[in-house]
Design a protein around this motif. Structure first.
Motif, PDB file in Angstrom:
ATOM      1  N   ALA A 116     -35.514   9.936   4.205  1.00 36.79           N
ATOM      2  CA  ALA A 116     -35.915  11.229   4.762  1.00 36.79           C
ATOM      3  C   ALA A 116     -34.871  12.308   4.528  1.00 36.79           C
ATOM      4  N   ARG A 117     -33.586  11.933   4.532  1.00 38.16           N
ATOM      5  CA  ARG A 117     -32.506  12.918   4.397  1.00 38.16           C
ATOM      6  C   ARG A 117     -31.527  12.449   3.319  1.00 38.16           C
ATOM      7  N   LEU A 118     -30.844  13.399   2.711  1.00 37.78           N
ATOM      8  CA  LEU A 118     -29.838  13.052   1.712  1.00 37.78           C
ATOM      9  C   LEU A 118     -28.790  12.104   2.282  1.00 37.78           C
ATOM     10  N   VAL A 119     -28.362  12.332   3.520  1.00 42.75           N
ATOM     11  CA  VAL A 119     -27.316  11.487   4.102  1.00 42.75           C
ATOM     12  C   VAL A 119     -27.794  10.071   4.378  1.00 42.75           C
ATOM     13  N   ASP A 120     -29.106   9.824   4.281  1.00 37.11           N
ATOM     14  CA  ASP A 120     -29.620   8.461   4.439  1.00 37.11           C
ATOM     15  C   ASP A 120     -29.494   7.647   3.150  1.00 37.11           C
ATOM     16  N   THR A 121     -29.235   8.314   2.031  1.00 40.10           N
ATOM     17  CA  THR A 121     -29.080   7.629   0.747  1.00 40.10           C
ATOM     18  C   THR A 121     -27.706   6.964   0.689  1.00 40.10           C
ATOM     19  N   PRO A 122     -27.444   6.146  -0.325  1.00 35.65           N
ATOM     20  CA  PRO A 122     -26.106   5.546  -0.438  1.00 35.65           C
ATOM     21  C   PRO A 122     -24.996   6.573  -0.695  1.00 35.65           C
ATOM     22  N   CYS A 123     -25.369   7.775  -1.167  1.00 39.58           N
ATOM     23  CA  CYS A 123     -24.380   8.818  -1.518  1.00 39.58           C
ATOM     24  C   CYS A 123     -23.318   8.270  -2.474  1.00 39.58           C
ATOM     25  N   THR A 124     -23.757   7.422  -3.404  1.00 37.73           N
ATOM     26  CA  THR A 124     -22.852   6.827  -4.376  1.00 37.73           C
ATOM     27  C   THR A 124     -22.232   7.906  -5.256  1.00 37.73           C
ATOM     28  N   GLY A 125     -20.919   7.848  -5.415  1.00 38.13           N
ATOM     29  CA  GLY A 125     -20.205   8.824  -6.236  1.00 38.13           C
ATOM     30  C   GLY A 125     -19.732  10.048  -5.495  1.00 38.13           C
ATOM     31  N   TRP A 126     -20.111  10.193  -4.220  1.00 40.24           N
ATOM     32  CA  TRP A 126     -19.709  11.379  -3.473  1.00 40.24           C
ATOM     33  C   TRP A 126     -18.185  11.520  -3.402  1.00 40.24           C
ATOM     34  N   GLY A 127     -17.461  10.427  -3.251  1.00 41.26           N
ATOM     35  CA  GLY A 127     -16.006  10.511  -3.178  1.00 41.26           C
ATOM     36  C   GLY A 127     -15.414  11.115  -4.436  1.00 41.26           C
ATOM     37  N   ASP A 128     -15.916  10.705  -5.610  1.00 39.08           N
ATOM     38  CA  ASP A 128     -15.421  11.261  -6.866  1.00 39.08           C
ATOM     39  C   ASP A 128     -15.785  12.739  -6.990  1.00 39.08           C
ATOM     40  N   LEU A 129     -17.000  13.083  -6.610  1.00 38.05           N
ATOM     41  CA  LEU A 129     -17.445  14.471  -6.692  1.00 38.05           C
ATOM     42  C   LEU A 129     -16.618  15.355  -5.765  1.00 38.05           C
ATOM     43  N   HIS A 130     -16.447  14.907  -4.538  1.00 37.38           N
ATOM     44  CA  HIS A 130     -15.682  15.681  -3.567  1.00 37.38           C
ATOM     45  C   HIS A 130     -14.241  15.873  -4.033  1.00 37.38           C
ATOM     46  N   ALA A 131     -13.631  14.816  -4.566  1.00 34.43           N
ATOM     47  CA  ALA A 131     -12.246  14.913  -5.020  1.00 34.43           C
ATOM     48  C   ALA A 131     -12.109  15.917  -6.164  1.00 34.43           C
ATOM     49  N   TRP A 132     -13.064  15.905  -7.090  1.00 31.24           N
ATOM     50  CA  TRP A 132     -12.988  16.839  -8.220  1.00 31.24           C
ATOM     51  C   TRP A 132     -13.141  18.278  -7.748  1.00 31.24           C
ATOM     52  N   ILE A 133     -14.096  18.521  -6.856  1.00 35.09           N
ATOM     53  CA  ILE A 133     -14.285  19.885  -6.351  1.00 35.09           C
ATOM     54  C   ILE A 133     -13.073  20.323  -5.528  1.00 35.09           C
ATOM     55  N   SER A 134     -12.511  19.424  -4.740  1.00 36.60           N
ATOM     56  CA  SER A 134     -11.304  19.758  -3.959  1.00 36.60           C
ATOM     57  C   SER A 134     -10.142  20.116  -4.869  1.00 36.60           C
ATOM     58  N   GLY A 147      -9.446  23.684  -5.371  1.00 34.05           N
ATOM     59  CA  GLY A 147      -9.031  24.507  -4.245  1.00 34.05           C
ATOM     60  C   GLY A 147     -10.132  24.884  -3.288  1.00 34.05           C
ATOM     61  N   VAL A 148     -11.281  24.208  -3.374  1.00 31.99           N
ATOM     62  CA  VAL A 148     -12.370  24.477  -2.426  1.00 31.99           C
ATOM     63  C   VAL A 148     -12.034  23.768  -1.116  1.00 31.99           C
ATOM     64  N   PRO A 149     -11.839  24.502  -0.023  1.00 36.37           N
ATOM     65  CA  PRO A 149     -11.440  23.852   1.230  1.00 36.37           C
ATOM     66  C   PRO A 149     -12.576  23.064   1.865  1.00 36.37           C
ATOM     67  N   ASP A 150     -12.198  22.076   2.672  1.00 37.41           N
ATOM     68  CA  ASP A 150     -13.164  21.215   3.362  1.00 37.41           C
ATOM     69  C   ASP A 150     -13.655  21.878   4.644  1.00 37.41           C
ATOM     70  N   VAL A 151     -14.372  22.970   4.486  1.00 39.44           N
ATOM     71  CA  VAL A 151     -14.953  23.681   5.630  1.00 39.44           C
ATOM     72  C   VAL A 151     -16.348  24.156   5.244  1.00 39.44           C
ATOM     73  N   TRP A 152     -17.196  24.281   6.257  1.00 42.70           N
ATOM     74  CA  TRP A 152     -18.515  24.889   6.099  1.00 42.70           C
ATOM     75  C   TRP A 152     -18.492  26.182   6.925  1.00 42.70           C
ATOM     76  N   PRO A 153     -18.223  27.339   6.350  1.00 41.96           N
ATOM     77  CA  PRO A 153     -18.138  28.573   7.137  1.00 41.96           C
ATOM     78  C   PRO A 153     -19.388  28.875   7.953  1.00 41.96           C
ATOM     79  N   MET A 154     -20.561  28.408   7.493  1.00 42.67           N
ATOM     80  CA  MET A 154     -21.809  28.622   8.218  1.00 42.67           C
ATOM     81  C   MET A 154     -22.279  27.353   8.925  1.00 42.67           C
ATOM     82  N   GLY A 155     -21.420  26.337   8.964  1.00 42.70           N
ATOM     83  CA  GLY A 155     -21.789  25.075   9.587  1.00 42.70           C
ATOM     84  C   GLY A 155     -22.378  24.109   8.578  1.00 42.70           C
ATOM     85  N   ARG A 156     -22.068  22.837   8.764  1.00 49.19           N
ATOM     86  CA  ARG A 156     -22.609  21.802   7.892  1.00 49.19           C
ATOM     87  C   ARG A 156     -24.117  21.734   8.072  1.00 49.19           C
ATOM     88  N   PRO A 157     -24.895  21.709   6.978  1.00 47.46           N
ATOM     89  CA  PRO A 157     -26.356  21.715   7.113  1.00 47.46           C
ATOM     90  C   PRO A 157     -26.876  20.434   7.769  1.00 47.46           C
TER      91      PRO A 157
END
Length: 281
Positions: free
Chosen positions: A124-142, A145-155
């Motif tokens: 039903a939701r993206l977070v219900d999936t295995p989210c495989t590879g998210w760690g690699d994606l997040h590390a590359w985007i970080s 210099g993209v900070p770990d914040v959601w200025p409008m709140g995490r969806p």
């Protein structure tokens, strides 16, 4: 400088690169492909990754993000480098330049729609999936210099919440497509939590690596080279002292990263060192 092309991604460069606006802070924009309309009562099979890749390199070039991510398999395709704007959000002429407003504006399309079916299971939701590879994606985007914040709140739902112009101009971080000015989408509905990155030893400079130098940094580097299957040591005695075995093993690591010739001389450089992720003591 971080790698403009995510190392784990299949490069599918569509060209038409254009610079971002560096006077704005670094940001990332989260999307889902939302390519089918399913319901809990009538789920539908997930569209194959190859289909979306073909779309974004073909008739959908004008809507392509930087990254297409399959959260079920961890596959990635990349259509624009991090240093270019991409085209996955509406960008009105003379407006806020939504695709460009940041030192980087890295847009990610997760291959997902609500109530998609994969191997007989419905999500039903993206977070219900295995989210495989998210760690690699997040590390590359970080790394950009993209900070770990959601200025409008995490969806957390498929609802619209447009970011005020002043906040958009001044606050970097992660934004949902549902937050982006000049747009009307409500995606992604959810997004995985940020991944804590281990503290790594900063690059000490090439001159640090001199024959006979002893340091716990070299010992931890030794362990990482062994863990990466780059063990070219003839002995594991005195692992904290730089020597010929370190040169051979580090050259193997450079070759694993794709370096050749003099670029794989066994002397650490910043790029290869940062990729090795030597833990800080």
């Amino acid at each position: 400088m971080p790698d403009p092309w995510m190392p784990q991604a299949l490069r599918a460069d569509v060209g038409d690169h254009a610079p971002c606006d560096p006077e704005f802070p670094a940001r990332a924009i989260a999307h889902i492909t939302a390519d089918r309309e399913a319901t809990a009562e009538a789920p539908l099979d997930l569209v194959p990754f190859a289909n979306l890749k073909s779309f974004f390199t073909g008739s959908g070039k004008g809507q392509a993000p930087q990254i297409l991510w399959d959260p079920f398999t961890g596959a990635f395709a990349q259509f624009f480098p991090a240093t270019s704007r991409s085209k996955a959000v509406a960008d009105a002429p003379g407006g806020t330049r939504t695709n460009r407003a940041g030192k980087v504006v890295i847009q990610v399309e997760a291959l997902f729609f609500p109530h998609c079916r994969v191997n007989g299971k419905v999500f039903a939701r993206l977070v219900d999936t295995p989210c495989t590879g998210w760690g690699d994606l997040h590390a590359w985007i970080s790394s950009w210099g993209v900070p770990d914040v959601w200025p409008m709140g995490r969806p957390t739902s498929l609802t619209r919440n447009t970011c005020p112009a002043g906040k958009w101009r001044t606050e970097g971080g992660w934004y949902a497509h549902a937050h982006v000015p000049e747009n009307d989408h409500v995606d992604p509905g959810s997004w995985p939590e940020f991944v804590s990155q281990p503290l790594c030893e900063p690059f000490p400079g090439a001159s640090f690596f001199q024959a006979g130098r002893r340091s716990p940094v070299i010992g931890r580097m030794h362990s990482r080279l062994v863990a990466e299957d780059c063990d070219r040591y003839t002995s594991h005695a005195g692992p904290d002292m730089w020597g010929a075995g370190d040169v051979r093993s580090y050259a193997a690591w450079q070759q694993k990263l794709g370096f050749e010739g003099r670029a794989a001389d066994g002397i650490p450089g910043r790029f290869s060192w940062d990729r090795l992720k030597v833990p800080r003591g």
